[in-house]
Design an enzyme around this catalytic site. Structure first.
Site, PDB file in Angstrom:
ATOM      1  CG  ASN A  95      -1.565   1.322   1.487  1.00  0.00           C
ATOM      2  OD1 ASN A  95      -2.473   1.739   0.775  1.00  0.00           O
ATOM      3  ND2 ASN A  95      -1.087   2.031   2.503  1.00  0.00           N
TER       4      ASN A  95
ATOM      5  CE1 TYR B  20      -0.190   7.433  -7.233  1.00  0.00           C
ATOM      6  CE2 TYR B  20      -1.781   7.695  -8.998  1.00  0.00           C
ATOM      7  CZ  TYR B  20      -1.447   7.210  -7.754  1.00  0.00           C
ATOM      8  OH  TYR B  20      -2.370   6.493  -7.025  1.00  0.00           O
TER       9      TYR B  20
ATOM     10  CE  LYS C  69       0.174   3.973  -7.133  1.00  0.00           C
ATOM     11  NZ  LYS C  69       0.308   3.086  -5.960  1.00  0.00           N
TER      12      LYS C  69
ATOM     13  CB  THR D 270      -6.177   9.374   2.123  1.00  0.00           C
ATOM     14  OG1 THR D 270      -5.707   9.646   0.792  1.00  0.00           O
ATOM     15  CG2 THR D 270      -7.023   8.114   2.108  1.00  0.00           C
TER      16      THR D 270
END
Length: 235
Positions: A92, A159, A163, A193
């Site tokens: 994670n 990113y 990913k 978050t």
């Protein structure tokens, strides 16, 4: 309360001190698993593990910096010495740089590769061989639809690229293990978050649902897939 399959006893969650990682620890603990909450920052990690322990869950903290190969090996050695077998690995830990491509510094790109790709590479190499040896295991790579290449340009640049690479790693590891070890990626959605922001539409509980579901798959569950809201989605 749903119970984990009898073969899945201990889960290790990286970046477990907040957000989706913390909620995944909570859900897996509620499902009856022993949880190893792994985090880079010892103070934050211990505080988070203590919070879950006070909720009645079996949680222990382990210091783990996924960008440091020695840290990953040391954590694996400590768990082995303690007789702890990691049956479910939730990768994670992640970073979310948002710079457009021509503004991305080499340092930012390297950090994204180290955390989002190499972190999972290191933990898979450390913990998956034991799953193969014991004949059971689950790996969940927390990815993102922003890394999908189907009708989509991976974005933001660092990113999305990392990913997309994590999704490729998922397929490679899945192909390298027997069917008793399930290896899948998950897009938790845009989640409220510290990383996703307070305006994100998805709650942490909703974001962690598919993560914990994949960690608890039955023996006939899928492997080598990419999932959102418990449904397979394109890569």
């Amino acid at each position: 309360m749903s119970h984990a399959p009898h073969t899945i006893r201990t889960a290790l969650v990286t970046g477990g001190n907040r957000g989706i990682g913390l909620e995944a620890c909570r859900r897996l603990g509620r499902a009856g698993l022993d949880v190893v909450l792994a985090a880079r920052d010892p103070a934050r990690g211990r505080a988070a593990a203590g919070r879950l322990s006070r909720e009645g869950l079996t949680v222990r903290f382990e210091q783990l910096d996924v960008t440091d190969a020695d840290s990953v090996k040391a954590c694996a050695a400590r768990l082995a010495d303690a007789g702890t077998e990691v049956d479910a690995l939730v990768n994670n830990a992640g970073v979310y740089p948002t710079d457009p491509f021509f503004a991305v510094s080499e340092e930012t790109m390297r950090q994204a590769v180290e955390v989002n790709l190499m972190g999972s590479f290191r933990t898979c190499q450390a913990f998956v061989p034991g799953m193969v040896r014991r004949g059971h295991g689950r790996v969940v790579n927390v990815s993102s639809g922003l890394g999908a290449m189907t009708d989509n340009v991976p974005s933001p640049a660092a990113y999305g690229i990392t990913k997309a690479a994590l999704n490729a790693l998922t397929l490679v590891v899945s192909a390298a293990v027997p069917s008793s070890v399930k290896v899948n990626a998950v897009c938790p959605g845009w989640v409220r978050t510290d990383m996703g922001g307070s305006w994100a539409p998805t709650s942490v509980e909703e974001g962690a649902d598919t993560v914990s579901w994949l960690a608890l798959l039955p023996d006939d569950g899928p492997s080598g897939g990419f999932f959102r809201e418990r449904r397979r989605i394109p890569w």
